[in-house]
Design an enzyme around this catalytic site. Structure first.
Site, PDB file in Angstrom:
ATOM      1  CG  HIS A 210      59.551  80.212  42.218  1.00 32.55           C
ATOM      2  ND1 HIS A 210      60.787  80.356  42.798  1.00 32.55           N
ATOM      3  CD2 HIS A 210      59.237  78.905  42.337  1.00 32.55           C
ATOM      4  CE1 HIS A 210      61.205  79.186  43.234  1.00 32.55           C
ATOM      5  NE2 HIS A 210      60.284  78.285  42.979  1.00 32.55           N
TER       6      HIS A 210
HETATM    7  C1  UD1 Z   1      57.971  73.896  40.861  1.00 33.76           C
HETATM    8  C2  UD1 Z   1      58.357  73.191  42.156  1.00 33.76           C
HETATM    9  C3  UD1 Z   1      59.256  74.109  42.986  1.00 33.76           C
HETATM   10  C4  UD1 Z   1      60.427  74.617  42.187  1.00 33.76           C
HETATM   11  C5  UD1 Z   1      59.916  75.278  40.914  1.00 33.76           C
HETATM   12  C6  UD1 Z   1      61.043  75.795  40.063  1.00 33.76           C
HETATM   13  C7  UD1 Z   1      56.672  71.651  43.060  1.00 33.76           C
HETATM   14  C8  UD1 Z   1      55.737  71.438  44.166  1.00 33.76           C
HETATM   15  N1  UD1 Z   1      57.216  72.867  42.965  1.00 33.76           N
HETATM   16  O1  UD1 Z   1      57.176  75.016  41.211  1.00 33.76           O
HETATM   17  O2  UD1 Z   1      59.743  73.386  44.091  1.00 33.76           O
HETATM   18  O3  UD1 Z   1      61.155  75.546  42.963  1.00 33.76           O
HETATM   19  O4  UD1 Z   1      59.142  74.314  40.184  1.00 33.76           O
HETATM   20  O5  UD1 Z   1      60.573  76.499  38.980  1.00 33.76           O
HETATM   21  O6  UD1 Z   1      56.935  70.727  42.316  1.00 33.76           O
HETATM   22  N2  UD1 Z   1      54.122  77.121  34.220  1.00 33.76           N
HETATM   23  C9  UD1 Z   1      54.277  77.515  32.922  1.00 33.76           C
HETATM   24  N3  UD1 Z   1      55.198  76.854  32.154  1.00 33.76           N
HETATM   25  C10 UD1 Z   1      55.937  75.829  32.630  1.00 33.76           C
HETATM   26  C11 UD1 Z   1      55.753  75.427  33.957  1.00 33.76           C
HETATM   27  C12 UD1 Z   1      54.851  76.081  34.755  1.00 33.76           C
HETATM   28  O7  UD1 Z   1      53.626  78.443  32.460  1.00 33.76           O
HETATM   29  O8  UD1 Z   1      56.764  75.279  31.876  1.00 33.76           O
HETATM   30  C13 UD1 Z   1      53.164  77.846  35.082  1.00 33.76           C
HETATM   31  C14 UD1 Z   1      51.803  77.232  35.098  1.00 33.76           C
HETATM   32  O9  UD1 Z   1      50.872  78.265  35.158  1.00 33.76           O
HETATM   33  C15 UD1 Z   1      51.772  76.458  36.405  1.00 33.76           C
HETATM   34  C16 UD1 Z   1      52.673  77.297  37.286  1.00 33.76           C
HETATM   35  O10 UD1 Z   1      53.646  77.862  36.408  1.00 33.76           O
HETATM   36  O11 UD1 Z   1      50.494  76.310  36.909  1.00 33.76           O
HETATM   37  C17 UD1 Z   1      53.355  76.537  38.363  1.00 33.76           C
HETATM   38  O12 UD1 Z   1      54.055  75.399  37.837  1.00 33.76           O
HETATM   39  P1  UD1 Z   1      54.292  74.091  38.767  1.00 33.76           P
HETATM   40  O13 UD1 Z   1      55.145  73.109  38.064  1.00 33.76           O
HETATM   41  O14 UD1 Z   1      53.012  73.627  39.326  1.00 33.76           O
HETATM   42  O15 UD1 Z   1      55.092  74.638  40.016  1.00 33.76           O
HETATM   43  P2  UD1 Z   1      56.246  75.731  40.134  1.00 33.76           P
HETATM   44  O16 UD1 Z   1      55.690  76.933  40.794  1.00 33.76           O
HETATM   45  O17 UD1 Z   1      56.988  75.903  38.858  1.00 33.76           O
END
Ligand code: UD1
Length: 396
Positions: A210
């Site tokens: 991821h």
């Molecule tokens: C975040 C953490 C990462 C961790 C990961 C675990 C940061 C910088 N990164 O990354 O260290 O390893 O979580 O999962 O804080 N999304 C959904 N549903 C959700 C959450 C996210 O659809 O409940 C999608 C959205 O499109 C979003 C993308 O995932 O834009 C990324 O989510 P985000 O929280 O920005 O970062 P992660 O890649 O999950």
């Protein structure tokens, strides 16, 4: 020392929940000593990324929900800061506990420290020395403004001392995420996730990928192609993170091998059952490197570095590099890893949260200038700071 009567914890993203749950449980076992309250920033909000974890881990309903959702780093961090500030001003906990290295971690820590609310950092001192990782920036900044730094591996102390942090603030309590695994082991064993997903226990590869460095880059095309080829050799179960699913959709990528089982993200218990019975794991996650080490499952990490070198030194972890072309080697590497001895690092024993709460109950030290740089050299010659367990809290 400042006394501690109210501890507030902040969680936001999936890996936070397992690190904080045992601390909440430890406080619940000592109801009279300290009041504990919980803030959920809502960085992760899908049922599969958040609710199922809180339910399975028995965390209960958070006292405050910030609903910040997704967004660019600046926007997401700023929303946490804006929304947590009035809560901290109103409640004024004696300590704010933040786990890990996600955007919610640094945002909450920054607001608390400016309100003179001491911050305790769970999983302090990890360093990949790769500043292109957003998590590395979050770790460095959170550690600098934390009054109490709870570490789970020996190199964390060295990393912190190198950055001028006073060793007296560093407490080797062990790994609270492994506490969760120990506490949930019996329930994990009641589940047969492998069979439920159509694979034979002991004969499949579990994959999680991821990180933006891979999935938001052109390398994703090569990784998908390589995984498709591997799935022709060994069944693959791939619970896909929403970031990766979105990136594949954007780039029009899909798997075609019949051996590939692409599934929704799993809850904690089901994922750990799947990991425990896997022949191997291919990942770029931090937490899975640790969980695989504890479970003795060969782990192959698709990154150039790890902030968890102890998993390579003692455990089952092998760094493949951020090199999708190496994914094809995994089936052979799994065979080669069979029977290789692995050990669990000290303090990964199920009692880390108890040790952490002991430290909190002793109070928070007032800020003082850190020792002069030379003092570290003297102490290092003495052998103290480099040793795991040196410091106020000692492992048995
Ligand atoms: C975040 C953490 C990462 C961790 C990961 C675990 C940061 C910088 N990164 O990354 O260290 O390893 O979580 O999962 O804080 N999304 C959904 N549903 C959700 C959450 C996210 O659809 O409940 C999608 C959205 O499109 C979003 C993308 O995932 O834009 C990324 O989510 P985000 O929280 O920005 O970062 P992660 O890649 O999950």
């Amino acid at each position: 020392m400042r006394p501690v009567r109210h501890v507030m914890s902040v969680v936001g993203a999936r890996p936070n929940f397992m690190k904080t749950a045992p601390v909440i449980a430890a406080f619940a076992r000592r109801p009279d000593a300290v009041r504990h309250t919980l803030v959920h920033t809502g960085q992760h909000y899908d049922a599969v990324m958040s609710r199922v974890f809180l339910e399975e881990l028995g965390v209960g309903t958070p006292d405050h929900m910030l609903d910040v959702g997704s967004g660019a780093h600046g926007a997401q961090t700023a929303r946490v800061m804006e929304r947590i500030e009035p809560i901290l001003e109103r409640e004024r906990p004696d300590v704010l506990l933040v786990p890990g290295d996600v955007n919610s971690t640094v945002a909450a820590a920054l607001v608390a420290s400016k309100l003179d609310i001491p911050v305790g950092h769970i999983e302090a001192g990890l360093r990949s020395y790769d500043r292109s990782m957003p998590e590395e920036i979050n770790r460095i900044l959170t550690d600098q403004i934390s009054s109490l730094l709870f570490i789970h591996s020996p190199e964390a102390r060295d990393n912190l001392l190198r950055e001028g942090i006073d060793g007296h603030r560093v407490h080797a309590v062990g790994n609270t995420m492994i506490d969760t695994l120990v506490a949930m082991r019996a329930r994990i064993r009641e589940i047969d996730a492998a069979t439920a997903h159509g694979v034979t226990p002991g004969a499949y590869l579990v994959v999680t990928l991821h990180r933006p460095a891979l999935v938001d880059s052109a390398m994703l095309v090569a990784a998908v192609a390589a995984l498709d080829r591997v799935a022709a050799e060994i069944p693959v179960v791939f619970p896909i993170h929403p970031r990766t699913a979105n990136a594949m959709r954007r780039q029009g990528l899909a798997f075609s091998a019949p051996g590939m089982r692409l599934i929704e993200p799993l809850g904690y218990l089901e994922f750990l059952s799947l990991l425990e019975h896997a022949a191997g794991a291919l990942t770029d996650s931090g937490g899975i490197q640790e969980e695989a080490t504890y479970l003795g499952v060969p782990c192959f990490t698709l990154r150039d570095n790890t902030e968890r070198p102890v998993t390579c030194e003692l455990g089952t972890n092998v760094l493949l590099g951020l090199a999708p072309e190496r994914i094809g080697e995994v089936p052979a590497l799994i065979e080669a890893a069979r029977g290789r001895p692995a050990a669990v690092p000290p303090g990964w024993d199920g009692a880390a949260a108890e040790r952490l709460v002991d430290v909190l109950e002793a109070g928070v030290p007032e800020w003082a200038p850190p020792p002069a740089p030379g003092a570290h050299a003297v102490a290092a010659a003495d052998g103290r700071p480099a040793r795991f367990g040196a410091g106020v809290a000692r492992l048995p």
